[in-house]
Write a protein that holds these residues in place. Structure first.
Motif, mmCIF file in Angstrom:
data_model
loop_
_atom_site.group_PDB
_atom_site.id
_atom_site.type_symbol
_atom_site.label_atom_id
_atom_site.label_comp_id
_atom_site.label_asym_id
_atom_site.label_seq_id
_atom_site.Cartn_x
_atom_site.Cartn_y
_atom_site.Cartn_z
ATOM 1 N N ASN A 189 38.976 37.008 46.804
ATOM 2 C CA ASN A 189 39.354 38.269 47.412
ATOM 3 C C ASN A 189 39.033 38.257 48.894
ATOM 4 O O ASN A 189 38.253 37.419 49.379
ATOM 5 N N PRO A 190 39.600 39.164 49.658
ATOM 6 C CA PRO A 190 39.321 39.214 51.089
ATOM 7 C C PRO A 190 37.850 39.385 51.419
ATOM 8 O O PRO A 190 37.392 38.967 52.472
ATOM 9 N N VAL B 152 45.298 50.276 53.872
ATOM 10 C CA VAL B 152 45.847 49.497 54.986
ATOM 11 C C VAL B 152 45.607 50.165 56.335
ATOM 12 O O VAL B 152 45.832 49.544 57.369
ATOM 13 N N ARG C 294 41.033 50.327 57.501
ATOM 14 C CA ARG C 294 40.312 49.076 57.585
ATOM 15 C C ARG C 294 40.072 48.727 59.040
ATOM 16 O O ARG C 294 40.752 49.227 59.931
ATOM 17 N N LEU D 128 49.768 45.339 50.138
ATOM 18 C CA LEU D 128 48.662 45.010 49.244
ATOM 19 C C LEU D 128 48.998 43.817 48.358
ATOM 20 O O LEU D 128 48.124 43.015 48.012
ATOM 21 N N GLU E 39 48.280 40.841 50.415
ATOM 22 C CA GLU E 39 46.842 40.561 50.454
ATOM 23 C C GLU E 39 46.391 39.774 49.226
ATOM 24 O O GLU E 39 45.633 38.809 49.331
ATOM 25 N N ASP E 40 46.864 40.206 48.064
ATOM 26 C CA ASP E 40 46.484 39.520 46.829
ATOM 27 C C ASP E 40 47.023 38.096 46.791
ATOM 28 O O ASP E 40 46.331 37.170 46.348
ATOM 29 N N VAL F 244 44.087 37.619 52.070
ATOM 30 C CA VAL F 244 43.886 38.055 53.438
ATOM 31 C C VAL F 244 43.663 39.557 53.465
ATOM 32 O O VAL F 244 44.102 40.280 52.560
ATOM 33 N N THR F 245 42.938 40.029 54.475
ATOM 34 C CA THR F 245 42.795 41.466 54.706
ATOM 35 C C THR F 245 43.729 41.859 55.842
ATOM 36 O O THR F 245 43.716 41.232 56.911
ATOM 37 N N ILE F 246 44.543 42.897 55.633
ATOM 38 C CA ILE F 246 45.551 43.325 56.598
ATOM 39 C C ILE F 246 45.194 44.710 57.101
ATOM 40 O O ILE F 246 44.974 45.629 56.307
ATOM 41 N N THR G 221 44.895 40.604 61.013
ATOM 42 C CA THR G 221 44.663 39.933 59.732
ATOM 43 C C THR G 221 43.390 39.109 59.808
ATOM 44 O O THR G 221 43.022 38.603 60.880
ATOM 45 N N SER G 222 42.731 38.975 58.673
ATOM 46 C CA SER G 222 41.451 38.263 58.638
ATOM 47 C C SER G 222 41.618 36.762 58.808
ATOM 48 O O SER G 222 40.671 36.073 59.195
#
Length: 454
Positions: A7-8, A217, A220, A249, A252-253, A257-259, A278-279
């Motif tokens: 997960n992120p 979204v 964050r 989302l 992301e899955d 990545v976290t957006i 983005t992460s």
């Protein structure tokens, strides 16, 4: 078996099912088609292609019928060629006249009403059908005449001739429809009513349905993340209209990545400005997919909903109140339609507020949703400021605010009472003569006449 993934936040877990359903994906595509500007050449060009194809196939139909129904009725090919030449020339002339009338109407409409009239004329189906049918009939008649010139002496173009005559008669009807339509759009009352209808029709494509999990979204923070800038220009406009949060989302899955979405819904996002953080770094294809998860358009177009219709109608009112035009009666017509929109919006916005009050993501969704204060401000404030020298506008605005206050719930009264108070405070400042002050303080739906002085 669900696949394990990182997960992120660094934890591991099962890969969740996709959030963007087939229905949501289909609705997203419908909304994108709706907000995309209708090009003026699309329909006429398709009609031209159809005319060319039919014109090439018609001689084969005539020859086949001649074999089936022998002897085929005689027909003077020279006379037919002359007739088709007349039709072709007439259609070219008609298309030229229609184009000239259209550009003249655009010029007059932009000068006297608003630049917003040009897109309406360009996207109007009657206008497109008229131009397309004129050019298509010209091309069809030309091809039939060419088939006569190149064919053998025994060729009898009965089908082609009858079809050319039929579409010419249809073009005559279409020309009348074209003239009527252009005249209607130059009629300010008809134009304003159409803008109102277009704004309400657009509520079927409301972006709110796509804003589930908005907090995921928007709230964050990836301050040190990789920056994703907008890459592709959009003919629809630069304002961020909608966000497909379910698709983001899902990305992301799938990508681990976290957006973070940087702009809010309604903000202008020109090409090259920051759109996401983005992460992890994304490849060009992933960046392209991210950009397709948001929709851009013209926030001041009636195609985007009631707020866009309000802005467009307000522009027409402001144009009417300018010293160059000086037509307060048209501004009163605009206020008539703005009143219709706000009266219909009032219960919808009240229901929206009740939903947001109990929603865990209310702080985010409020940023992505127009409030009652914003609707009233867009409809009233600029017209009120520009109309300080017109008794007609002052009286109509008072009737406007009074009518709204009678139908709106208590939660919406503040925005109305504040603007009524501004009118009251400005009466002595704007009107020095006692008689003019008496005129200005009367709430009159017509602006002038029809109301007794108190």
């Amino acid at each position: 078996m669900p696949q394990a993934r990182t997960n992120p936040d660094g934890s591991t877990g099962a890969h969740p099912s996709k959030r963007e359903s087939v229905t949501v994906r289909r609705e997203w595509r419908r909304m994108l088609r709706h907000i995309r500007p209708t090009t003026m050449w699309g329909l006429p060009f398709r009609l031209l292609i159809i005319a060319v194809v039919v014109g090439l196939l018609t001689p084969f139909v005539d020859r086949g019928l001649a074999n089936v129904f022998a002897p085929y009725p005689d027909l003077d090919s020279g006379s037919v060629a002359s007739l088709l030449g007349i039709i072709s020339g007439a259609m070219v002339t008609l298309a030229g006249l229609a184009f000239t009338a259209l550009t003249t109407a655009m010029s007059l409409g932009i000068t006297s009403m608003s630049v917003r009239l040009a897109p309406l004329l360009q996207s109007d189906r009657v206008v497109q059908w008229a131009l397309g049918s004129f050019v298509a009939t010209f091309a069809y008649s030309l091809l039939i005449a060419l088939s006569i010139a190149l064919g053998e002496d025994s060729y009898k173009p009965w089908t082609g001739t009858l079809a050319a005559v039929a579409v010419t008669l249809a073009c005559a009807v279409m020309f009348f429809a074209f003239v009527v339509r252009v005249c209607q759009l130059l009629n300010s009352g008809v134009l304003l009513r159409q803008l109102t209808r277009d704004g309400w029709r657009a509520t079927r494509y409301s972006p709110r349905r796509f804003h589930t999990d908005a907090v995921a979204v928007s709230q964050r923070s990836v301050p040190d993340g990789h920056r994703v800038r907008r890459q592709r220009p959009d003919a629809s406009g630069d304002a961020l209209l909608a966000v497909n949060t379910a698709r983001l989302l899902d990305f992301e899955d799938a990508w681990g990545v976290t957006i973070e979405l940087v702009p809010k819904v309604g903000d202008p996002v020109p090409v090259g400005t920051l759109l996401f953080r983005t992460s992890i770094a994304l490849d060009p294809k992933q960046v392209e997919k991210l950009e397709k998860a948001v929709a851009f358009g013209d926030m001041q177009s009636a195609a985007t909903g009631p707020f866009g219709a309000i802005r467009t109608i307000s522009d027409i009112a402001l144009k009417a109140l300018s010293p160059a035009v000086n037509d307060p009666s048209r501004a009163v017509q605009a206020l008539d339609q703005l009143e219709v929109i706000l009266i219909r919006l009032s219960p919808l916005v009240a229901e929206q507020e009740r939903e947001l009050a109990g929603h865990p993501e209310d702080s985010v969704l409020r940023d992505w949703t127009r409030s009652w204060e914003e609707y009233v401000a867009a409809a009233v404030d600029e017209i009120r400021q520009f109309g300080t020298t017109s008794v007609q506008i002052q009286r109509r605005l008072r009737a406007f605010l009074t009518a709204l206050s009678e139908v709106c719930p208590p939660s919406q009264q503040t925005a109305l009472s504040e603007r009524m108070a501004v009118l009251d405070r400005g009466t002595d400042r704007w009107w020095t003569d006692p008689f003019d002050r008496r005129l200005a303080v009367v709430a009159d739906p017509e602006g002038i006449g029809g109301a007794e002085l108190n």
